[in-house]
Design a protein around this motif. Sequence first.
Motif, PDB file in Angstrom:
ATOM      1  N   THR A 534     -23.401   4.989 -25.302  1.00  0.00           N
ATOM      2  CA  THR A 534     -22.278   4.540 -24.470  1.00  0.00           C
ATOM      3  C   THR A 534     -20.995   4.482 -25.283  1.00  0.00           C
ATOM      4  O   THR A 534     -19.940   4.948 -24.842  1.00  0.00           O
ATOM      5  CB  THR A 534     -22.581   3.160 -23.861  1.00  0.00           C
ATOM      6  N   MET A 535     -21.064   3.910 -26.494  1.00  0.00           N
ATOM      7  CA  MET A 535     -19.867   3.821 -27.340  1.00  0.00           C
ATOM      8  C   MET A 535     -19.358   5.213 -27.729  1.00  0.00           C
ATOM      9  O   MET A 535     -18.150   5.481 -27.723  1.00  0.00           O
ATOM     10  CB  MET A 535     -20.165   3.005 -28.603  1.00  0.00           C
ATOM     11  N   LEU A 536     -20.282   6.098 -28.055  1.00  0.00           N
ATOM     12  CA  LEU A 536     -19.870   7.460 -28.435  1.00  0.00           C
ATOM     13  C   LEU A 536     -19.278   8.208 -27.247  1.00  0.00           C
ATOM     14  O   LEU A 536     -18.344   9.020 -27.410  1.00  0.00           O
ATOM     15  CB  LEU A 536     -21.061   8.221 -29.022  1.00  0.00           C
ATOM     16  N   ASN A 537     -19.776   7.938 -26.045  1.00  0.00           N
ATOM     17  CA  ASN A 537     -19.182   8.555 -24.850  1.00  0.00           C
ATOM     18  C   ASN A 537     -17.744   8.085 -24.647  1.00  0.00           C
ATOM     19  O   ASN A 537     -16.865   8.872 -24.263  1.00  0.00           O
ATOM     20  CB  ASN A 537     -20.013   8.207 -23.595  1.00  0.00           C
ATOM     21  N   LEU A 538     -17.504   6.789 -24.898  1.00  0.00           N
ATOM     22  CA  LEU A 538     -16.136   6.267 -24.796  1.00  0.00           C
ATOM     23  C   LEU A 538     -15.225   6.944 -25.824  1.00  0.00           C
ATOM     24  O   LEU A 538     -14.079   7.303 -25.530  1.00  0.00           O
ATOM     25  CB  LEU A 538     -16.135   4.757 -25.020  1.00  0.00           C
ATOM     26  N   ILE A 539     -15.750   7.090 -27.048  1.00  0.00           N
ATOM     27  CA  ILE A 539     -14.967   7.739 -28.120  1.00  0.00           C
ATOM     28  C   ILE A 539     -14.657   9.189 -27.745  1.00  0.00           C
ATOM     29  O   ILE A 539     -13.527   9.665 -27.917  1.00  0.00           O
ATOM     30  CB  ILE A 539     -15.743   7.662 -29.453  1.00  0.00           C
ATOM     31  N   GLN A 540     -15.654   9.877 -27.216  1.00  0.00           N
ATOM     32  CA  GLN A 540     -15.473  11.274 -26.790  1.00  0.00           C
ATOM     33  C   GLN A 540     -14.358  11.371 -25.744  1.00  0.00           C
ATOM     34  O   GLN A 540     -13.503  12.261 -25.792  1.00  0.00           O
ATOM     35  CB  GLN A 540     -16.788  11.805 -26.204  1.00  0.00           C
ATOM     36  N   SER A 580     -19.922  14.466 -35.842  1.00  0.00           N
ATOM     37  CA  SER A 580     -18.900  15.382 -35.304  1.00  0.00           C
ATOM     38  C   SER A 580     -17.710  14.602 -34.777  1.00  0.00           C
ATOM     39  O   SER A 580     -16.542  14.971 -35.001  1.00  0.00           O
ATOM     40  CB  SER A 580     -19.485  16.250 -34.182  1.00  0.00           C
ATOM     41  N   LEU A 581     -18.008  13.514 -34.061  1.00  0.00           N
ATOM     42  CA  LEU A 581     -16.921  12.696 -33.524  1.00  0.00           C
ATOM     43  C   LEU A 581     -16.143  12.011 -34.650  1.00  0.00           C
ATOM     44  O   LEU A 581     -14.926  11.843 -34.546  1.00  0.00           O
ATOM     45  CB  LEU A 581     -17.491  11.647 -32.563  1.00  0.00           C
ATOM     46  N   PHE A 582     -16.836  11.646 -35.725  1.00  0.00           N
ATOM     47  CA  PHE A 582     -16.169  11.074 -36.895  1.00  0.00           C
ATOM     48  C   PHE A 582     -15.140  12.064 -37.456  1.00  0.00           C
ATOM     49  O   PHE A 582     -13.972  11.703 -37.699  1.00  0.00           O
ATOM     50  CB  PHE A 582     -17.210  10.718 -37.943  1.00  0.00           C
ATOM     51  N   LEU A 617     -25.403  14.789 -46.758  1.00  0.00           N
ATOM     52  CA  LEU A 617     -25.222  15.551 -47.995  1.00  0.00           C
ATOM     53  C   LEU A 617     -24.914  17.013 -47.681  1.00  0.00           C
ATOM     54  O   LEU A 617     -25.709  17.908 -47.912  1.00  0.00           O
ATOM     55  CB  LEU A 617     -26.477  15.428 -48.868  1.00  0.00           C
ATOM     56  N   THR A 618     -23.721  17.230 -47.105  1.00  0.00           N
ATOM     57  CA  THR A 618     -23.251  18.594 -46.823  1.00  0.00           C
ATOM     58  C   THR A 618     -21.881  18.750 -47.468  1.00  0.00           C
ATOM     59  O   THR A 618     -21.174  17.746 -47.683  1.00  0.00           O
ATOM     60  CB  THR A 618     -23.118  18.830 -45.308  1.00  0.00           C
ATOM     61  N   PRO A 619     -21.494  19.976 -47.834  1.00  0.00           N
ATOM     62  CA  PRO A 619     -20.175  20.170 -48.448  1.00  0.00           C
ATOM     63  C   PRO A 619     -19.042  19.580 -47.620  1.00  0.00           C
ATOM     64  O   PRO A 619     -18.112  18.976 -48.161  1.00  0.00           O
ATOM     65  CB  PRO A 619     -20.064  21.699 -48.544  1.00  0.00           C
ATOM     66  N   GLN A 620     -19.141  19.744 -46.283  1.00  0.00           N
ATOM     67  CA  GLN A 620     -18.063  19.248 -45.425  1.00  0.00           C
ATOM     68  C   GLN A 620     -17.939  17.727 -45.504  1.00  0.00           C
ATOM     69  O   GLN A 620     -16.850  17.185 -45.730  1.00  0.00           O
ATOM     70  CB  GLN A 620     -18.330  19.673 -43.983  1.00  0.00           C
ATOM     71  N   PHE A 621     -19.058  17.028 -45.352  1.00  0.00           N
ATOM     72  CA  PHE A 621     -19.010  15.570 -45.350  1.00  0.00           C
ATOM     73  C   PHE A 621     -18.646  15.020 -46.721  1.00  0.00           C
ATOM     74  O   PHE A 621     -17.844  14.077 -46.840  1.00  0.00           O
ATOM     75  CB  PHE A 621     -20.357  14.990 -44.899  1.00  0.00           C
ATOM     76  N   ILE A 622     -19.240  15.577 -47.781  1.00  0.00           N
ATOM     77  CA  ILE A 622     -18.960  15.066 -49.133  1.00  0.00           C
ATOM     78  C   ILE A 622     -17.485  15.267 -49.469  1.00  0.00           C
ATOM     79  O   ILE A 622     -16.841  14.398 -50.081  1.00  0.00           O
ATOM     80  CB  ILE A 622     -19.861  15.768 -50.174  1.00  0.00           C
ATOM     81  N   THR A 623     -16.915  16.378 -49.045  1.00  0.00           N
ATOM     82  CA  THR A 623     -15.487  16.633 -49.289  1.00  0.00           C
ATOM     83  C   THR A 623     -14.626  15.599 -48.568  1.00  0.00           C
ATOM     84  O   THR A 623     -13.660  15.064 -49.124  1.00  0.00           O
ATOM     85  CB  THR A 623     -15.103  18.053 -48.818  1.00  0.00           C
ATOM     86  N   VAL A 624     -14.993  15.302 -47.319  1.00  0.00           N
ATOM     87  CA  VAL A 624     -14.237  14.307 -46.549  1.00  0.00           C
ATOM     88  C   VAL A 624     -14.318  12.940 -47.223  1.00  0.00           C
ATOM     89  O   VAL A 624     -13.298  12.269 -47.426  1.00  0.00           O
ATOM     90  CB  VAL A 624     -14.778  14.224 -45.097  1.00  0.00           C
TER      91      VAL A 624
END
Length: 778
Positions: A534-540, A580-582, A617-624
Motif C-alpha cells: 500500500t505504501m509503495l503504491n502511494l509512492i508510485q 526501483s522506486l528508491f 550488491l549491484t554496481p548501480q546500487f553501490i554507486t548510489v
Amino acid sequence: MAAKAGDNPDSLMTLATAFCLRNLRKTMCYQGYRNKLCLRSDIFLPSEICDKLFNTYMELVHTDSNFERQESFFQLFSDPRSTRLTRVQLREDFMRDRDLEAIRKQDLIELHLTYCNGLSARSLKTLTCFRETLVSLCLFGCSHIFYRKGAAPLASTEDSEEDEEEGPASRHALERDFNFQGFNRLRLLKLGGLPEEVDAETLLKPLQALTSLDLSGVQLPRTAFLTQWKDRLASLVLYNVDLSEELVNTVVELGNLRHLDISRESRRASKFKMTRKILTAIVQRLVNLVSLDISGHIMLDNCTVPHLEDAMGRPSIEPCKSSIYPFQELKRPLQFLGLYDTTLCNVTHIPAYKVTGSKNEDQVLNAIEAYTEFRPELAHRAINQLFDIARIQHCSQLLRALQLVIAALKCHKYDKSIQVTGSAALFYLTNTEYRSDQSVRLRREVIHVVLNGMEQYQEVTVQRNCCLTLCNFSIPEELEFQYSRVNLLLLKILEPARQDESIQRIAVHLCNALVCQVDNHHKEAVGRMGFVKTMLNLIQKKLQDRMCDQVMEFSWSALWNITDETPDNCQMFLNCRGMSLFLECLEEFPDKQELHRNMLGLLGNVAEVKALRPQLLTPQFITVFSNLLDSKADGIEVSYNACGVLSHIMFDGPEVWSMEEPRRDMVMDKMWDAIQSWDVSSRRNINYRSFEPILRLLPQGISPVSQHWATWALFNLVSVYPSKYCPLLIKEGGITLLEKVLELDSSQEETKDMAKGTQQYEHGHHTNFAKRDQLHTQ
C-alpha cells in the motif's frame, strides 16, 4: 487516587455475559447437524440471564465488528423449558421473520422492534403468539411489517433456506386481517411510522387497557377514538402528527395524561401555530401533567412576557415567575419540557427541571438525550450544536456529552448524518483541552465508535472526521487494543488510487505512527495485511504526479518503521519493486532532504538482513550509496545511513564483492572519509530501539571501516543522549563487545580511541547515577 469520570468497571454479570457470547461453543453450546449451534442438554437458564444474553448479543452485533454473528442464535431460545425470555429488544434491518418465529413459544412481557425493516406480515402472525403475556410492544420504524412478502425470483435474493423468506415485503400486499384482538394485557404500545394504508382506529380498538401510546408520524383523519382511553392513558406521543383544533380538543379530554408529546421535527414543516389559548387549555385541563414536549412549533408572541420584564431577576423554575404565560398556572414545575426548535427555549424563566432547546449546553445535551433513540433527525441537529459549543466555547459537562454522543453513534450506526456530526463532535471533545478529564475506558469507547464509523462509511466527511479524531490519541499506545482493526481500516482508506488528499495525508500519518515503537510481531502482522504494498503504491502514484509532499515522505517513513528488525517486511519491500522506486525518487527529487533520510533509513533496515544483502550488491546500487556518502542533507543523517548500508554489505567480506566497478577498497576509502567528516557531538534525528544490528559489526576484522562506523555510532549516541542509550548499551552487552574491539589487532587506532571514549562515557554516566541514588536514599 480518585478514578476519573466514566471509569466505572463493568459488572461481573456484564463481563460473564459477553464472555459466554464470544465463546458459545466452549460454554453453553455444541456444534450440531449442519454446523447448527445447539444448546447443551444440561443448560437451564432463568429469564434474568436469558434476557441479558439475548439483548447483549444484539448490542454486540451492532457495535462490535469483531463479534461473530451466529445464524442459529435465536433458535437457542426456542424451548421455554430450558430458556426463559421475558424482555427482548431487537434493532435494524438484519432481523428476519424466522428469527422472531424461533422464540414464538416464549412468554414475552416486553418486545421492542425498532427499525426492523426486514420483518414482514409473517411476523404479525408471530406476534399473536405473545398476545396473552405481552405488556409492552414497540413496532417503531418497522415499515414493512404490515405487508406480506412479494414473490421475488430466487436468483435475486440472498436467503435460500426457506421460500417464504424470499423477496422483500410488497408495498401492495397490505395485511388486512391483523388486529390486536386478544392482547388484553397490553399497556404500552409504540406504533411510530405506521403506514398510511393502515387504519389506526380499527387496529387499536381492541386494546382497552392501554396506558401509554406512541403514534409518531401517524396521520389521524379521525381523533375521537382516542377518548376510549381517557380514564387510563398516562402517556401520549403524537410526534410529527398534524395537529388540528379537533385533535387538541380530543387530547385535553384525556385527563389522566402525565406525559404529552405533540412536538414536530421542524417549524418549517408546520402550518399549525401554537397559541396562548392552546397552551393554557393543556395546562388547565391536564392537571396531572409532569412532562410536555411542544418542540418544533411556531409560537405566537402573546405566549411570553415582554422582553424587559423577562430579563428581570435571576432565572427561576417557579411557575409563578414563568416567562411563558400559560405555564404560570402550573401547580409545580414540570419534570421535562421540550422546547427544541422553538423561540420559547430562549426565555429566562422556564418552569421545568429538564428543558430541551438550543439556548445553552444543558438544553442541547437534554435534547440529545431525549431524542437519540427514536428521533435521529433531531439528535443530529442537537449534536451539531454541541459540536459548536465544544469548538467555539467550552463544554462544561464533558463526561455526559461524550457518553451521549457515543450512545447516538452506537444507536444509529447506519445513519450518515449522525455519523458525520457525531464524529465531528468527538474530535473536539477528545482534544488536548479535555483529555485530562477522560478515563481510559471512556477513550476506548470513543475509539470503538470511531472505528465503527470508518468501517460503515467510505464517505469523505466521515472518514476525515474519524481519522482526525484518532489523531487525538497517543499512538500506538491507546490504539493497541484495536491494533489490527485500525490498521486494516486505514489501509482500506488508502486503497483507492484517487483518495481525497487530506484524508490520505492523515491516514498515512496514522499508519506511520502505528508502526513506530511497536513490537516486531505487530509489524509482521501489519506487513501481512499489505501495508508495504500500500505504501509503495502511494509512492508510485506521487512519482507519477511528480509530487513530493507529506504523503510521499510519510510513506517512506512508515516503510522505514515497519521494516525495522523485521526481515519479512524487508523482503516484501524488495519484492514490490521498492529499490526501483528508491532510485526513481532520488532522481526525481534530488533536493528533498527529509525524503532521502527516510529512504536511506529504510535501506539500512534491509541491509541488516544478511539474506537480502546480495540484492543490494549491484554496481548501480553501490554507486548510489557511495555517492550519498557525500550528502550534507539533514545534517549527517543521509550520509550516516548510506554508510550504515555499506557497512553491513562490507561485513560480508571481499569474496561476495563480484563486481569490478566500483572497487571495494575505493568505496571503503570514501566511507572512512565520510565518517571522519562527521561531528561526533551531532544531535540525531533517529531513534534506536535496539543496538543489536550495530553491535554485531564490532568484534570482527573483515571490514575495519564497518567496525569504525558502528563504534562511532555508539559513541555519538551514548555521549549525546546518555540517559536514553547508556542503559541500552549495558543491557545488550555492548561493553563486553567494545572490550573485544580493543583486543583485536585488526582494529584501527582511531576506532579503539572511539571505543575507549564510549566505555569511559558510559562508566562516568553510570557513576553519576549511583551518586544520585545515594543522595536520594540518605
